[in-house]
Design an enzyme around this catalytic site. Sequence first.
Site, PDB file in Angstrom:
ATOM      1  N   CYS A 114       0.690  -1.045  -0.065  1.00 25.39           N
ATOM      2  CA  CYS A 114      -0.034   0.039   0.146  1.00 25.39           C
ATOM      3  C   CYS A 114       0.814   1.414   0.191  1.00 25.39           C
ATOM      4  O   CYS A 114       0.452   2.156  -0.452  1.00 25.39           O
ATOM      5  CB  CYS A 114      -0.824  -0.243   1.090  1.00 25.39           C
ATOM      6  SG  CYS A 114      -1.991  -1.434   1.249  1.00 25.39           S
ATOM      7  N   HIS A 277      -4.074   6.892   1.542  1.00 29.14           N
ATOM      8  CA  HIS A 277      -4.284   5.498   0.816  1.00 29.14           C
ATOM      9  C   HIS A 277      -5.671   5.024   1.414  1.00 29.14           C
ATOM     10  O   HIS A 277      -6.026   5.144   2.479  1.00 29.14           O
ATOM     11  CB  HIS A 277      -3.194   4.266   1.421  1.00 29.14           C
ATOM     12  CG  HIS A 277      -3.520   2.911   1.199  1.00 29.14           C
ATOM     13  ND1 HIS A 277      -3.941   2.718  -0.062  1.00 29.14           N
ATOM     14  CD2 HIS A 277      -3.754   2.114   1.992  1.00 29.14           C
ATOM     15  CE1 HIS A 277      -4.276   1.296  -0.004  1.00 29.14           C
ATOM     16  NE2 HIS A 277      -4.000   0.942   1.338  1.00 29.14           N
ATOM     17  N   ASN A 307     -10.330  -1.115  -1.991  1.00 34.07           N
ATOM     18  CA  ASN A 307      -8.792  -0.704  -1.724  1.00 34.07           C
ATOM     19  C   ASN A 307      -7.861  -1.130  -2.812  1.00 34.07           C
ATOM     20  O   ASN A 307      -7.805  -2.620  -2.906  1.00 34.07           O
ATOM     21  CB  ASN A 307      -8.387  -1.634  -0.378  1.00 34.07           C
ATOM     22  CG  ASN A 307      -6.959  -1.221  -0.134  1.00 34.07           C
ATOM     23  OD1 ASN A 307      -6.232  -1.228  -0.772  1.00 34.07           O
ATOM     24  ND2 ASN A 307      -6.668  -1.753   1.393  1.00 34.07           N
TER      25      ASN A 307
HETATM   26  O1  UT7 Z   1      -4.363  -1.623   3.014  1.00 31.44           O
HETATM   27  C1  UT7 Z   1      -3.834  -2.220   3.783  1.00 31.44           C
HETATM   28  C2  UT7 Z   1      -4.023  -2.085   5.221  1.00 31.44           C
HETATM   29  N1  UT7 Z   1      -5.327  -2.941   5.468  1.00 31.44           N
HETATM   30  C3  UT7 Z   1      -6.476  -2.206   6.310  1.00 31.44           C
HETATM   31  O2  UT7 Z   1      -6.050  -1.163   6.602  1.00 31.44           O
HETATM   32  C4  UT7 Z   1      -7.118  -3.120   6.978  1.00 31.44           C
HETATM   33  C5  UT7 Z   1      -7.438  -2.734   8.307  1.00 31.44           C
HETATM   34  N2  UT7 Z   1      -8.598  -3.457   9.112  1.00 31.44           N
HETATM   35  C6  UT7 Z   1      -9.872  -3.319   8.631  1.00 31.44           C
HETATM   36  O3  UT7 Z   1     -10.063  -2.435   7.927  1.00 31.44           O
HETATM   37  C7  UT7 Z   1     -10.806  -3.976   9.637  1.00 31.44           C
HETATM   38  O4  UT7 Z   1     -10.143  -4.873  10.428  1.00 31.44           O
HETATM   39  C8  UT7 Z   1     -11.678  -5.031   8.552  1.00 31.44           C
HETATM   40  C9  UT7 Z   1     -12.771  -4.219   7.629  1.00 31.44           C
HETATM   41  C10 UT7 Z   1     -10.767  -5.755   7.748  1.00 31.44           C
HETATM   42  C11 UT7 Z   1     -12.370  -6.128   9.607  1.00 31.44           C
HETATM   43  O5  UT7 Z   1     -13.313  -5.241  10.185  1.00 31.44           O
HETATM   44  P1  UT7 Z   1     -13.315  -5.241  11.931  1.00 31.44           P
HETATM   45  O6  UT7 Z   1     -14.298  -4.426  12.404  1.00 31.44           O
HETATM   46  O7  UT7 Z   1     -11.812  -5.126  12.561  1.00 31.44           O
HETATM   47  O8  UT7 Z   1     -13.711  -6.847  12.035  1.00 31.44           O
HETATM   48  P2  UT7 Z   1     -12.964  -8.113  12.505  1.00 31.44           P
HETATM   49  O9  UT7 Z   1     -12.172  -8.576  11.664  1.00 31.44           O
HETATM   50  O10 UT7 Z   1     -12.850  -7.827  14.071  1.00 31.44           O
HETATM   51  O11 UT7 Z   1     -14.284  -9.254  12.682  1.00 31.44           O
HETATM   52  C12 UT7 Z   1     -15.731  -8.821  13.380  1.00 31.44           C
HETATM   53  C13 UT7 Z   1     -16.673 -10.116  12.952  1.00 31.44           C
HETATM   54  C14 UT7 Z   1     -15.994 -11.528  13.092  1.00 31.44           C
HETATM   55  O12 UT7 Z   1     -16.973 -12.198  13.295  1.00 31.44           O
HETATM   56  P3  UT7 Z   1     -17.113 -12.594  15.080  1.00 31.44           P
HETATM   57  O13 UT7 Z   1     -15.847 -13.671  15.345  1.00 31.44           O
HETATM   58  O14 UT7 Z   1     -17.298 -11.536  15.715  1.00 31.44           O
HETATM   59  O15 UT7 Z   1     -18.487 -13.607  15.011  1.00 31.44           O
HETATM   60  C15 UT7 Z   1     -15.532 -11.749  11.696  1.00 31.44           C
HETATM   61  O16 UT7 Z   1     -15.888 -13.150  11.357  1.00 31.44           O
HETATM   62  O17 UT7 Z   1     -17.022  -9.592  11.451  1.00 31.44           O
HETATM   63  C16 UT7 Z   1     -16.846 -10.944  10.747  1.00 31.44           C
HETATM   64  N3  UT7 Z   1     -16.307 -10.483   9.622  1.00 31.44           N
HETATM   65  C17 UT7 Z   1     -17.508 -10.473   8.661  1.00 31.44           C
HETATM   66  N4  UT7 Z   1     -18.675 -10.566   8.593  1.00 31.44           N
HETATM   67  C18 UT7 Z   1     -19.468 -10.364   7.461  1.00 31.44           C
HETATM   68  C19 UT7 Z   1     -15.112 -10.437   9.000  1.00 31.44           C
HETATM   69  N5  UT7 Z   1     -15.372 -10.122   7.687  1.00 31.44           N
HETATM   70  C20 UT7 Z   1     -16.696 -10.145   7.421  1.00 31.44           C
HETATM   71  C21 UT7 Z   1     -17.314  -9.883   6.174  1.00 31.44           C
HETATM   72  N6  UT7 Z   1     -18.923 -10.040   6.213  1.00 31.44           N
HETATM   73  N7  UT7 Z   1     -16.833  -9.515   4.938  1.00 31.44           N
END
Ligand code: UT7
Length: 350
Positions: A114, A277, A307
Amino acid sequence: MPKSKIAGLGYYLPEKIVTNDDLSQVMDTSDEWIQERTGIKERRYAEKHKETTSSMGVKAAEMAIANAGITNEDVDFIIFATLSPDYYFPGSGVLLQRQMNMQGIGALDIRNQCSGFVYGLSIADQFVKTGMYKNVLLVGSEFHSMGLDYSTRGRNVTVIFGDGAGAAIIQPSDGDEAILSTHLHADGTNAEVLSYINPGSHGGAHDPEGQEKYEYPDQEFGGAFITQKMWENEDLYPHMEGPTVFKFAVKKFPEVIMEALQSNGYTIDDLGMLIPHQANLRISQFVQRILGLSDDQVFSNIQKYGNTTAASIPIAFAEAVEQGKIKKGDLVCLAAFGSGFTWASALIRW
Ligand code: UT7
């Protein structure tokens, strides 16, 4: 020492639009979840077997060259940033060069994910300032859709990423327009937190338990970058510990933006436009709030494209200029954070 400037910007986005609802047909996700956590409504996917990372880069490069008022023959160096190259090797830089009939000039491939575009801009800036090159073509291009996990297991990564390309021409400047400074950082402590480790030569060496998992090298001499075990383990997809990345990103973005401003004697009030970014709309909004920036000081287009990693900053920059949101004389800050971890910024007088 002479200054350098961005003389032209370009971008290319594939035609195919993939909505959140489209993704929810193939994995357990929803439009509501994706929009709430990331701000993304849709992304573009390149046309498989027709388009490639380098061919999208060519389209963005052609626009940047036209906007700079030069021709392909004027370009004297190529820098290509991507994490989704056409081939494992050679890099996409020479493939773009071949398609653009620029044989003979140097082509450098960089792998800074990125932060790739800002790292590349820094390299171009140094080459132009020292007088080594006069028209550096910098390209960031990604074909993510080819290598994502479309099962529910991969949903936290797959819903975020989209395809596209952006490009810039960097030239010497004799006016006020200038790349004022660039600031590059990395910390490999968390290298695997956001990674795509296979195929590679590691053989599990960074993780003692991984050696057995990968069974590689599987013979005393030779071996293969891709092993049967990797297929069986379905270990050929990107991996991201999202919350860890999020926490680092919201710390490092403000730091590196302030570093750029302060090292040039400016404050946040002097900033015309921040082009972060496009990682996650929530990250950009968090950074905006921490720094006290107004809505018209921060550009976002992640809603439309997701992204696009190395392409995200040049696409956003080009669109902001095209939409008249950046005007001649404005102070523009580019800021990136991503896998590595790497983070970087550039301060530009437009
Ligand atoms: O460009 C490179 C740099 N990358 C980034 O900057 C990404 C930074 N991180 C993020 O943007 C966020 O962490 C994400 C958008 C990737 C994820 O969001 P989050 O609020 O951190 O969610 P999480 O990973 O903590 O997951 C929360 C819940 C989980 O379920 P449980 O364990 O609470 O039941 C995941 O399994 O959301 C679930 N989950 C989803 N549910 C529906 C994860 N992805 C999805 C999805 N749809 N696509």
